[in-house]
Design a protein around this motif. Sequence first.
Motif, mmCIF file in Angstrom:
data_model
loop_
_atom_site.group_PDB
_atom_site.id
_atom_site.type_symbol
_atom_site.label_atom_id
_atom_site.label_comp_id
_atom_site.label_asym_id
_atom_site.label_seq_id
_atom_site.Cartn_x
_atom_site.Cartn_y
_atom_site.Cartn_z
ATOM 1 N N LEU A 1 -11.137 7.950 -10.879
ATOM 2 C CA LEU A 1 -12.328 7.810 -9.791
ATOM 3 C C LEU A 1 -12.258 6.714 -8.413
ATOM 4 O O LEU A 1 -12.981 7.127 -7.824
ATOM 5 C CB LEU A 1 -12.371 5.933 -10.615
ATOM 6 C CG LEU A 1 -12.649 6.222 -12.330
ATOM 7 C CD1 LEU A 1 -12.813 4.874 -12.929
ATOM 8 C CD2 LEU A 1 -14.305 6.900 -12.618
ATOM 9 N N LEU A 2 -11.173 6.538 -8.392
ATOM 10 C CA LEU A 2 -10.606 6.914 -5.647
ATOM 11 C C LEU A 2 -11.431 7.944 -5.938
ATOM 12 O O LEU A 2 -12.124 7.643 -4.671
ATOM 13 C CB LEU A 2 -9.665 6.391 -6.551
ATOM 14 C CG LEU A 2 -8.986 5.531 -4.700
ATOM 15 C CD1 LEU A 2 -10.293 4.363 -4.720
ATOM 16 C CD2 LEU A 2 -8.112 6.234 -4.347
ATOM 17 N N VAL B 1 -14.049 -4.695 -1.454
ATOM 18 C CA VAL B 1 -14.462 -4.921 -2.972
ATOM 19 C C VAL B 1 -13.377 -4.658 -3.603
ATOM 20 O O VAL B 1 -12.813 -4.035 -4.376
ATOM 21 C CB VAL B 1 -15.345 -5.310 -2.647
ATOM 22 C CG1 VAL B 1 -17.010 -6.056 -2.962
ATOM 23 C CG2 VAL B 1 -16.296 -4.240 -1.685
ATOM 24 N N SER B 2 -13.843 -5.569 -5.379
ATOM 25 C CA SER B 2 -12.818 -5.363 -5.927
ATOM 26 C C SER B 2 -13.584 -4.661 -7.292
ATOM 27 O O SER B 2 -14.753 -4.460 -7.731
ATOM 28 C CB SER B 2 -12.594 -6.196 -6.761
ATOM 29 O OG SER B 2 -11.205 -6.085 -8.272
ATOM 30 N N ILE B 3 -13.638 -3.138 -7.535
ATOM 31 C CA ILE B 3 -14.159 -2.760 -8.285
ATOM 32 C C ILE B 3 -13.662 -2.345 -9.145
ATOM 33 O O ILE B 3 -12.581 -2.116 -9.639
ATOM 34 C CB ILE B 3 -15.005 -1.353 -7.815
ATOM 35 C CG1 ILE B 3 -14.879 -1.276 -6.843
ATOM 36 C CG2 ILE B 3 -15.575 -0.426 -8.562
ATOM 37 C CD1 ILE B 3 -16.052 -0.527 -5.430
ATOM 38 N N PRO B 4 -14.171 -2.261 -10.929
ATOM 39 C CA PRO B 4 -13.140 -2.609 -12.233
ATOM 40 C C PRO B 4 -12.257 -0.955 -12.178
ATOM 41 O O PRO B 4 -13.268 0.380 -12.006
ATOM 42 C CB PRO B 4 -14.171 -2.043 -13.227
ATOM 43 C CG PRO B 4 -15.790 -2.437 -12.375
ATOM 44 C CD PRO B 4 -15.576 -2.508 -11.464
ATOM 45 N N LEU C 1 -15.181 -2.336 1.675
ATOM 46 C CA LEU C 1 -16.109 -2.506 2.066
ATOM 47 C C LEU C 1 -17.276 -1.830 2.555
ATOM 48 O O LEU C 1 -18.386 -1.582 2.986
ATOM 49 C CB LEU C 1 -16.296 -3.760 2.469
ATOM 50 C CG LEU C 1 -17.733 -4.755 2.494
ATOM 51 C CD1 LEU C 1 -18.008 -4.692 1.344
ATOM 52 C CD2 LEU C 1 -18.239 -5.858 3.286
ATOM 53 N N LEU C 2 -16.533 -1.806 3.610
ATOM 54 C CA LEU C 2 -17.391 -0.221 5.121
ATOM 55 C C LEU C 2 -17.887 0.950 3.808
ATOM 56 O O LEU C 2 -18.714 1.591 5.050
ATOM 57 C CB LEU C 2 -16.255 -0.289 5.947
ATOM 58 C CG LEU C 2 -16.614 0.075 7.200
ATOM 59 C CD1 LEU C 2 -17.872 -0.526 7.962
ATOM 60 C CD2 LEU C 2 -15.861 0.440 8.324
#
Lengths: 287, 355
Positions: free
Chosen positions: A5-6, A130-133, A140-141
């Motif tokens: 996903l990353l 930001v925390s993403i599931p 954030l950038l």
Amino acid sequence: MDQFLLIALNGLTLAGVYFLVASGLTLIFGLMRVITMAHGTSYLLGGYLGYVIARETGNWFLGAIGGAILVGLLGLLIHQVLIRRFQDDDMRVALITLGVSLIGTDLMLAVFGGTATQVPVPGDVQVASVSIPFIGPYPLLRLLVLLIAVVVGVALTLFITRTRFGSVVRAGVDDSQMTAATGVNVRVVFAIIFVLGSALAGLAGVVGGTLFPLLPGQDGVYLLYSLVVVIVGGMGSITGAAIGAVLVGLVSQFSLVYAPTYSLVLTFALMVVVLAVRPQGIMGRAV
Amino acid sequence: MSELFAPKRTGVARWLPWALGGAVILVAVLFPFLVDRPRFWLPNIGVRTIWLGIIAMSLVFLNRYVGLLSLAQVTVAGVSAYGVGVMMVTFEQPFVLAALVGLVAGTLAGFLIALIAARTKAIYFLMITLAIGQVFYSWASQAIEVTNARRGLAPVLKPDFGFLNLNDITSFYYFVLVIGILCYVLCRYAASSTFGLTLQGVRDSPDRMRALGYNVNAYRIAATTFAAFIASVGGIVLVLDRAQVDPDVVSLGSTLDVLVVAVIGGVGSLGGVFAGALVLTLLSNFAQNLTDRYMTLTGLVFIIVLLFAPAGLAGIGKQVKGLIARRRTPRHDAPQQDPSADQSAEHAITEGKQQ
């Protein structure tokens, strides 16, 4: 799975930058049927100008707008002086703009030097995440870059499909002679679109230059990527540019992780496959 | 536009090309004795002019007789140069075998490029060949186990055939000159053969040629492969001249160099490329005394030629003649006065554009 996903998200944010560059190219080609080989130069110049303005004023947005406007004005100059006369001679336009890119590369090396620079952003945005599931903290950038690309893409699509000027542009794409015959000054429309396309490349330079280093040679790299994106997506289609950018971004990020040496070769293989199946590109119209 | 339908040349027009060609060859042969410092002039101007010319000639051949403007000719030459480099440096084979491998590799690369790109036309072909070239450049500067990445393969030593020692700069110059002339003759021969005439037919009207039963695509691929062979020969001279092969050989800069040579010399003229190559080598060797911005100067010359003399140096004579003819004749019968003169210059680049 997390890593997958990353990488996918990285690919999408990269695609954002590719889309911004390529949308200008595809817009210009769609209407004018000419390819500007100075597009990578516009990208790099926009980045450098944005860097200078943002450094002096301390405001990233001023840098982005300034870079876009200045590169757009340069595009107007190039269009009026070098391209307008050879409107119907796409080959000569391609060669002349290659000459422009040759000069641009050299002059930018002279002015901005050979060291890498990056467009500055306020420190807290630079490091914020930001925390993403499923993925965890993500810069954030990069998300903001993706957001800018989506906003620009939607705005462009609305502009082309919903406004009066957009309908003139679409008419010009279909048949510029008939459009001229109905009383539209097609030459002015051409000039506006060329300026808009160049300005998009300049904006892309500022946005891309915020994420990645700006240095000599990047003009060639981004020219190549925007060419591949529009070939894959189909020349002249904004949606095609978006699809092409996403495909190219994903392929290049995944191959960077799983087969680093062959990253560009695989991106290129994507282009070959598309050409073999659909020579006009995914969203392109048959010529 | 093709020579088939050209009116019979008379008087000056008939012997001028021969006289010009003879004079050029004479000057080229006497070149080592005409210059003050042969050790500088022969490698930097003479040999470089010839290999740039050979590679540019393959580009011009494709443009003039097939109507395809390819930016991958430098890449093909680079593949051939890398073939020689790998054989001589990595496998320590003799030059003759390495040169054969280089020729085959380059020609094969050209064939593969043609398979991909021949499906497309005009501007698409230009973009795709540019993309292919850049991809090869990126691969060559990364694949450390094959190309030794950025450091490149060195040294590629010039061979000594016994009767001919290429390490002697004058012998090397003549060796290269003969290769250059052979390439030119081969291109002219190919162009005037049945094959070349068919190619011009394919260029001018692919649909009619298809209707006549010709396999249009196969002809395009064959022509691209032939041009790749010529470019490969140029690549072998290149690698001997540089004594090494590194990614710079196939960089965007080198691609543009060859394009500049072709455009300055005239993209419609096989012989003109050598004039263009001479201009570029002189610029690159002497402009540095005047300015640091040699690339800018080259770019300006390139754009000026495209704007005002699109048929290049080879077309200037015709352009001037057209201008004089227009001056001399009264307005009303101007259209009868050889309208092709300046028109053909104007359309030199797109002359062969496929329909």
